[in-house]
Design an enzyme around this catalytic site. Structure first.
Site, PDB file in Angstrom:
ATOM      1  N   ARG A   1     -95.316  36.698  -8.706  1.00 34.03           N
ATOM      2  CA  ARG A   1     -95.344  37.522  -7.484  1.00 34.03           C
ATOM      3  C   ARG A   1     -93.988  37.609  -6.781  1.00 34.03           C
ATOM      4  NH1 ARG A   1    -100.292  35.761  -8.566  1.00 34.03           N
ATOM      5  NH2 ARG A   1     -99.017  34.084  -9.362  1.00 34.03           N
ATOM      6  N   THR A   2     -93.379  36.438  -6.526  1.00 31.80           N
ATOM      7  CA  THR A   2     -92.175  36.428  -5.691  1.00 31.80           C
ATOM      8  C   THR A   2     -91.017  37.121  -6.402  1.00 31.80           C
ATOM      9  OG1 THR A   2     -92.997  34.314  -4.882  1.00 31.80           O
ATOM     10  CG2 THR A   2     -90.763  34.923  -4.243  1.00 31.80           C
TER      11      THR A   2
ATOM     12  N   LYS B   1     -76.278  23.899 -20.117  1.00 29.88           N
ATOM     13  CA  LYS B   1     -75.148  23.172 -20.712  1.00 29.88           C
ATOM     14  C   LYS B   1     -74.608  22.136 -19.743  1.00 29.88           C
ATOM     15  CE  LYS B   1     -73.630  27.342 -23.135  1.00 29.88           C
ATOM     16  NZ  LYS B   1     -72.661  28.428 -22.999  1.00 29.88           N
TER      17      LYS B   1
ATOM     18  N   ARG C   1     -85.003  30.512  -5.929  1.00 31.94           N
ATOM     19  CA  ARG C   1     -86.138  29.564  -5.985  1.00 31.94           C
ATOM     20  C   ARG C   1     -85.666  28.349  -6.751  1.00 31.94           C
ATOM     21  NH1 ARG C   1     -92.353  30.685  -7.618  1.00 31.94           N
ATOM     22  NH2 ARG C   1     -92.290  31.384  -5.463  1.00 31.94           N
TER      23      ARG C   1
ATOM     24  N   HIS D   1     -91.348  28.184   1.978  1.00 38.08           N
ATOM     25  CA  HIS D   1     -91.488  29.438   1.223  1.00 38.08           C
ATOM     26  C   HIS D   1     -91.639  30.512   2.305  1.00 38.08           C
ATOM     27  CE1 HIS D   1     -92.373  32.312  -1.769  1.00 38.08           C
ATOM     28  NE2 HIS D   1     -93.356  31.729  -2.413  1.00 38.08           N
TER      29      HIS D   1
HETATM   30  N1   CP Z   1     -97.157  32.810  -4.238  1.00 39.61           N
HETATM   31  C1   CP Z   1     -96.133  32.633  -5.094  1.00 39.61           C
HETATM   32  O1   CP Z   1     -95.049  32.145  -4.745  1.00 39.61           O
HETATM   33  O2   CP Z   1     -96.404  33.072  -6.362  1.00 39.61           O
HETATM   34  P1   CP Z   1     -95.373  33.016  -7.590  1.00 39.61           P
HETATM   35  O3   CP Z   1     -95.148  31.564  -7.911  1.00 39.61           O
HETATM   36  O4   CP Z   1     -96.048  33.779  -8.705  1.00 39.61           O
HETATM   37  O5   CP Z   1     -94.094  33.660  -7.143  1.00 39.61           O
END
Ligand code: CP
Length: 314
Positions: free
Chosen positions: A54-55, A82, A104, A132
């Protein structure tokens, strides 16, 4: 703000401004032609050191719909393998003059550290158990559109609170907007410092869900349990999985949320997840694109204003 690193850095009026702009992008995204020039001429790099559906997809779509040049770094194929450090990787990309960096990372605090080393805007797409922020913002937009307001609601966050950056960002955001928050889950999955958030804590789902407006379910995050206690899925579903009977304790018009990815039959019954009268899980995904467009648009405006005020280097 220069970066979007966490909800903890945002004031309530800044949260409202992001959501108001995101509402406009929801309208744009529902049109046949989904294009704006807000990021034209800017370069966005997405660096995901952890899996995402999603993100990552919504940040990529958001950047493209706003006209940015978007590059997705394949971190599994990068020189991180590496032995290059996160900071050296970031400095290397920084030398290519990106304007927006979406990151992320599995370690809490890694995105903040990286933001100190680069001179573009950084957006946190999830760091360890820490924050998040765009997930909490998209959840807030979903709630505001479903309930008509984002204050004085009874909101239950249920399940694995201890390992969840989604829960932490939501707790901060929903608290700042003056909602009544309840946390429901087994004591083994509650963070030890929960007292600082000023919320009610319940071990029993039926008790905790009584008369709530919003039921927010969470995934069991086994990847962060580091060899600690992992409940059996069968037992967990029996006590904490959301099914029709447990949901009947919430208000009749309570909405059901889940950030995804969801484990049907573990945190939530599949029929509840698919019930379009109760579940807003697909709306959450839709709001995710709009919120990320709004966040990047606002950061780009700040970036351009900052650059206008700086003397041109020759
Ligand atoms: N909700 C969420 O962060 O989903 P993903 O891990 O698929 O990005």
């Amino acid at each position: 703000q220069k970066h979007l690193l966490g909800i903890e850095h945002l004031r309530p009026d800044e949260i409202t401004a992001i959501l108001d702009l995101a509402d406009q992008y929801v309208d744009l995204n529902r049109r046949d032609v989904k294009h704006s020039d807000a990021l034209t001429g800017l370069t966005q790099i997405n660096m995901f050191f952890e899996n995402s559906t999603r993100t990552q997809a919504s940040f990529e779509l958001a950047g493209k719909r706003l006209g940015a040049d978007v590059m997705n770094m394949a971190m599994q194929a990068s020189s991180i393998k590496k032995g290059e450090t996160l900071i050296d990787t970031a400095m290397t990309l920084n030398a290519m003059h990106p304007d927006l960096l979406v990151v992320r990372h599995p370690h809490s605090g890694a995105v903040d550290l990286l933001a100190q080393k680069v001179n573009c805007a950084v957006l946190n797409a999830g760091d360890g158990r820490h924050e998040h922020p765009t997930q909490a913002l998209l959840d807030a937009l979903t709630i505001r559109r479903a309930k008509g307001r984002l204050h004085r609601l009874n909101i239950a966050i249920c399940g694995d609170i201890a390992h969840s950056r989604v829960a932490r960002s939501n707790l901060i955001l929903l608290g700042k907007m003056e909602n009544r928050i309840r946390l429901i889950g087994p004591p083994t999955l509650m963070p030890s410092q929960i007292g600082e958030f000023g919320v009610e804590v319940f071990e029993d789902m039926r008790e905790g869900l009584q008369d709530v407006d919003v039921v927010m379910m969470l995934r069991l995050q086994k990847e962060r349990m580091d060899g600690g206690f992992i409940p059996s899925e069968r037992e967990y579903y029996h006590r904490y999985g959301l099914d029709a009977e447990k949901l009947s304790h919430a208000k009749d018009d309570a909405i059901v949320m889940h950030p995804g990815p969801m484990n049907r039959g573990v945190e939530i019954d599949g029929e509840i997840a698919d019930d379009i009268n109760r579940s807003v899980i697909q709306e959450q995904v839709e709001m995710g694109v709009a919120v990320r467009m709004a966040a990047m648009d606002l950061l780009a405006r700040n970036l351009r204003a900052e650059r206008r005020n700086q003397p041109v280097e020759v």
